[in-house]
Scaffold this motif. Structure first.
Motif, PDB file in Angstrom:
ATOM      1  N   VAL A 297      83.221 -51.792  21.037  1.00 29.45           N
ATOM      2  CA  VAL A 297      82.199 -50.757  20.839  1.00 29.45           C
ATOM      3  C   VAL A 297      81.424 -50.818  20.018  1.00 29.45           C
ATOM      4  O   VAL A 297      81.683 -51.319  18.652  1.00 29.45           O
ATOM      5  N   GLY A 298      80.237 -50.111  20.532  1.00 35.69           N
ATOM      6  CA  GLY A 298      79.153 -50.359  19.597  1.00 35.69           C
ATOM      7  C   GLY A 298      79.279 -48.560  18.797  1.00 35.69           C
ATOM      8  O   GLY A 298      80.334 -48.199  18.621  1.00 35.69           O
ATOM      9  N   PRO A 299      78.333 -48.160  18.038  1.00 34.93           N
ATOM     10  CA  PRO A 299      77.735 -47.065  17.165  1.00 34.93           C
ATOM     11  C   PRO A 299      78.160 -46.014  17.890  1.00 34.93           C
ATOM     12  O   PRO A 299      78.558 -44.759  17.679  1.00 34.93           O
ATOM     13  N   SER A 300      78.015 -46.218  18.495  1.00 31.85           N
ATOM     14  CA  SER A 300      77.789 -44.699  20.303  1.00 31.85           C
ATOM     15  C   SER A 300      79.036 -44.497  20.838  1.00 31.85           C
ATOM     16  O   SER A 300      79.630 -44.080  21.710  1.00 31.85           O
ATOM     17  N   GLY A 301      79.923 -45.502  20.320  1.00 31.02           N
ATOM     18  CA  GLY A 301      81.374 -45.510  21.063  1.00 31.02           C
ATOM     19  C   GLY A 301      81.776 -46.311  22.321  1.00 31.02           C
ATOM     20  O   GLY A 301      82.473 -46.273  22.829  1.00 31.02           O
ATOM     21  N   ARG A 302      80.745 -47.109  23.177  1.00 30.22           N
ATOM     22  CA  ARG A 302      80.502 -47.502  24.604  1.00 30.22           C
ATOM     23  C   ARG A 302      80.156 -48.764  24.547  1.00 30.22           C
ATOM     24  O   ARG A 302      80.257 -49.638  23.713  1.00 30.22           O
ATOM     25  N   THR A 303      81.194 -49.741  25.481  1.00 32.62           N
ATOM     26  CA  THR A 303      81.097 -51.127  25.397  1.00 32.62           C
ATOM     27  C   THR A 303      80.198 -51.425  26.118  1.00 32.62           C
ATOM     28  O   THR A 303      79.331 -50.373  26.564  1.00 32.62           O
ATOM     29  N   ARG A 304      79.105 -52.346  26.061  1.00 27.08           N
ATOM     30  CA  ARG A 304      77.524 -53.019  26.482  1.00 27.08           C
ATOM     31  C   ARG A 304      78.347 -53.268  28.226  1.00 27.08           C
ATOM     32  O   ARG A 304      77.352 -53.041  29.042  1.00 27.08           O
TER      33      ARG A 304
END
Length: 142
Positions: free
Chosen positions: A121-128
Motif C-alpha cells: 500500500v502507498g501513502p493513501s492506503g491503497r494498492t496499485r
C-alpha cells in the motif's frame, strides 16, 4: 500530552495542501518553503530536523500489532498488522490477519475464503493492483 508525528508522506501531503490553500488566497510559495512551514508547525527548526525525527516509518497503525480496517476486494474487513516492511517513499508491504475470513471469489457456486492478506500500500492506503472493475485490491481507512 504526546502528539504523534505524521509519516514523511503525510508531511509532504500537508505541504502540498498548504501550498494549494495559500495559492487560493493569492500567495504562491515553493515546495521547499511549504516543507519548512510544515516543519515549523510541528515544532521543528527546519525540514531536515523534522525529516530526521520522522524517519521513513509507517503510520502507527501500520506497524506489527496495529489495527486497521478497510476493504479487500471491495469487502469490508478489520485486521491486525502481522508484518510491515518499508519499500520506498510512503510505500509498505503489509501482512494482515483478518478478524473474519473474506470470500475472494464473486462466483455464487464457489467460495475461497482468505484470513491472511499480503499487500503493498502507498501513502493513501491503497494498492496499485486493481480488480477488473478498477477498484484497488486493498483500501485502508485513514
Amino acid at each position: 500530552m504526546t502528539l504523534q508525528l505524521p509519516s514523511i508522506a503525510e508531511a509532504k501531503a500537508q505541504a502540498a495542501s498548504l501550498r494549494q490553500d495559500l495559492a487560493r488566497q493569492g500567495t504562491e510559495i515553493g515546495h521547499a518553503r511549504a516543507l519548512e512551514l510544515v516543519a515549523h508547525q510541528h515544532g521543528f527548526r527546519d525540514w531536515n530536523a523534522f525529516h530526521a525525527a520522522i524517519g521513513n516509518r509507517p503510520p502507527a497503525d501500520w506497524t506489527p500489532g496495529g489495527r486497521v480496517q478497510g476493504s479487500y476486494l471491495s469487502q469490508p474487513f478489520r485486521a491486525t498488522v502481522v508484518a510491515a516492511t518499508m519499500l520506498g517513499d510512503g510505500w509498505f508491504r503489509l501482512s494482515l490477519e483478518l478478524d473474519e475470513a473474506v470470500d475472494v471469489v464473486s462466483f455464487e457456486s464457489f467460495s475461497n475464503f482468505r484470513k491472511r492478506v499480503h499487500c503493498v500500500v502507498g501513502p493513501s492506503g491503497r494498492t496499485r493492483e486493481r480488480t477488473s472493475d478498477g477498484q484497488p485490491h486493498v483500501v485502508l481507512d485513514r
